[in-house]
Design a protein around this motif. Sequence first.
Motif, PDB file in Angstrom:
ATOM      1  N   GLY A  49       4.850   1.385   1.530  1.00  0.00           N
ATOM      2  CA  GLY A  49       5.283   0.084   2.021  1.00  0.00           C
ATOM      3  C   GLY A  49       6.219  -0.590   1.036  1.00  0.00           C
ATOM      4  O   GLY A  49       5.984  -0.560  -0.177  1.00  0.00           O
ATOM      5  N   ALA A  50       7.280  -1.196   1.550  1.00  0.00           N
ATOM      6  CA  ALA A  50       8.268  -1.850   0.694  1.00  0.00           C
ATOM      7  C   ALA A  50       8.303  -3.346   0.948  1.00  0.00           C
ATOM      8  O   ALA A  50       8.159  -3.799   2.082  1.00  0.00           O
ATOM      9  N   VAL A  51       8.466  -4.097  -0.134  1.00  0.00           N
ATOM     10  CA  VAL A  51       8.872  -5.498  -0.076  1.00  0.00           C
ATOM     11  C   VAL A  51      10.273  -5.532  -0.658  1.00  0.00           C
ATOM     12  O   VAL A  51      10.494  -5.112  -1.784  1.00  0.00           O
ATOM     13  N   HIS A  52      11.245  -5.998   0.101  1.00  0.00           N
ATOM     14  CA  HIS A  52      12.643  -5.811  -0.256  1.00  0.00           C
ATOM     15  C   HIS A  52      13.122  -6.682  -1.413  1.00  0.00           C
ATOM     16  O   HIS A  52      14.181  -6.425  -1.984  1.00  0.00           O
ATOM     17  N   ALA A 107       0.816  -1.206   0.000  1.00  0.00           N
ATOM     18  CA  ALA A 107       0.000   0.000   0.000  1.00  0.00           C
ATOM     19  C   ALA A 107       0.854   1.263   0.000  1.00  0.00           C
ATOM     20  O   ALA A 107       1.956   1.292   0.567  1.00  0.00           O
ATOM     21  N   ILE A 108       0.330   2.295  -0.646  1.00  0.00           N
ATOM     22  CA  ILE A 108       0.834   3.659  -0.506  1.00  0.00           C
ATOM     23  C   ILE A 108      -0.308   4.453   0.113  1.00  0.00           C
ATOM     24  O   ILE A 108      -1.353   4.652  -0.522  1.00  0.00           O
ATOM     25  N   VAL A 109      -0.132   4.851   1.363  1.00  0.00           N
ATOM     26  CA  VAL A 109      -1.227   5.438   2.140  1.00  0.00           C
ATOM     27  C   VAL A 109      -0.895   6.897   2.449  1.00  0.00           C
ATOM     28  O   VAL A 109       0.175   7.195   2.987  1.00  0.00           O
ATOM     29  N   TYR A 148       9.561   2.743   3.801  1.00  0.00           N
ATOM     30  CA  TYR A 148      10.027   1.772   4.797  1.00  0.00           C
ATOM     31  C   TYR A 148       9.371   0.425   4.506  1.00  0.00           C
ATOM     32  O   TYR A 148       8.327   0.352   3.842  1.00  0.00           O
ATOM     33  N   GLY A 149       9.974  -0.641   5.034  1.00  0.00           N
ATOM     34  CA  GLY A 149       9.381  -1.961   4.917  1.00  0.00           C
ATOM     35  C   GLY A 149       7.937  -1.958   5.401  1.00  0.00           C
ATOM     36  O   GLY A 149       7.600  -1.326   6.405  1.00  0.00           O
ATOM     37  N   ALA A 150       7.069  -2.664   4.664  1.00  0.00           N
ATOM     38  CA  ALA A 150       5.637  -2.647   4.986  1.00  0.00           C
ATOM     39  C   ALA A 150       5.359  -3.077   6.419  1.00  0.00           C
ATOM     40  O   ALA A 150       4.381  -2.625   7.028  1.00  0.00           O
ATOM     41  N   ALA A 151       6.213  -3.918   6.986  1.00  0.00           N
ATOM     42  CA  ALA A 151       6.004  -4.382   8.357  1.00  0.00           C
ATOM     43  C   ALA A 151       6.156  -3.256   9.377  1.00  0.00           C
ATOM     44  O   ALA A 151       5.655  -3.363  10.500  1.00  0.00           O
ATOM     45  N   ALA A 207       3.630  -6.013  -6.143  1.00  0.00           N
ATOM     46  CA  ALA A 207       5.040  -6.362  -5.941  1.00  0.00           C
ATOM     47  C   ALA A 207       5.388  -7.697  -6.598  1.00  0.00           C
ATOM     48  O   ALA A 207       6.463  -7.851  -7.170  1.00  0.00           O
ATOM     49  N   TRP A 208       4.492  -8.672  -6.453  1.00  0.00           N
ATOM     50  CA  TRP A 208       4.690  -9.989  -7.078  1.00  0.00           C
ATOM     51  C   TRP A 208       3.475 -10.283  -7.935  1.00  0.00           C
ATOM     52  O   TRP A 208       2.340 -10.290  -7.445  1.00  0.00           O
ATOM     53  N   ASN A 209       3.704 -10.584  -9.199  1.00  0.00           N
ATOM     54  CA  ASN A 209       2.639 -10.951 -10.118  1.00  0.00           C
ATOM     55  C   ASN A 209       2.758 -12.436 -10.415  1.00  0.00           C
ATOM     56  O   ASN A 209       3.765 -12.874 -10.987  1.00  0.00           O
TER      57      ASN A 209
END
Length: 298
Positions: free
Chosen positions: A73-76, A57-59, A263-266, A290-292
């Motif tokens: 939110g980032a997935v590394h 998400a981008i909130v 930052y990381g989504a977590a 992020a993943w398709n």
Amino acid sequence: MKAPRVILMLVAVLTAPLHSAEPAPPTPAPVAIKPVEQGTDFLRFVEGDDKDVLQTAIVRYVSPAGVPVDLVGAVHIADKAYFDALNARFKTYDAVLYELVGRPIEERDTLKPGDGSEKLQWLGQVQEMMRNTLKLESQLQCIDYKAANFVHADMSLEGFFDAQDQKKETFLTLWVKAMQAQSGLQRDHEQPSMLELIMILRQEDSSTELKRLVGREFDSMEKLITGIESTGSTSIIGERNKHALSVMEREIQAGKKRLAIFYGAAHLPDMEQRLIQCGFKLQNVDWVTAWNLPWSEE
């Protein structure tokens, strides 16, 4: 027999760095996660008829003074298209506050997890192992950290280790918290058995099915982090988030009008609560894939 707890590895990869000098302890007794007000979802795995996707998400939040701040939110490790989309979006901000424990990018000769610290070398090894196994790309290699609007918003190595020392926080204590929090989670799906995992690994191209397995675990990430933080702010989440928001305040005071915190989504459920406590109001949510994971044709 259950498969290894994939979600605990994801915590290490998505919220790193941690110490790794101590062995993992026995699984502790389950404890209930403290109830908290329902927050925004920053990470989701969506299953469809033609494909599954992992999305972040981008909130957007707006400060009492009317300054918009986006939590990105980032997935590394992800598809290259994901990082390309983020790079394009980042050009629209006055400042992009980025996470990276250690020195700012402009003070580094090489870009490594944990700034090359011997204590944190295992982190890069785990990330590289997962990247290769899942056939994904690396955030550190794909994001343009040298962009003029990028602002370092993470702790120095010394500051991070000092915070851990003050809290008597080690890999062992964080592992215990993670295991306790995971034991208290209510899951909407069963973890795969060891046999199921072995069957996936025996496939000629196992990366897509492994990504589906890992992606489903991501759906529990935010509740897991809430459980870890519920017994007291950790250096790996809470203290780094405090530092990031102090940099945000500095940039706003300097006249920046549109900011992103990358930052990381977590990290973001805790960061959202801190923003709300400062009077920020949630405005809208966008999703980025992020993943398709398309389903193969029969």
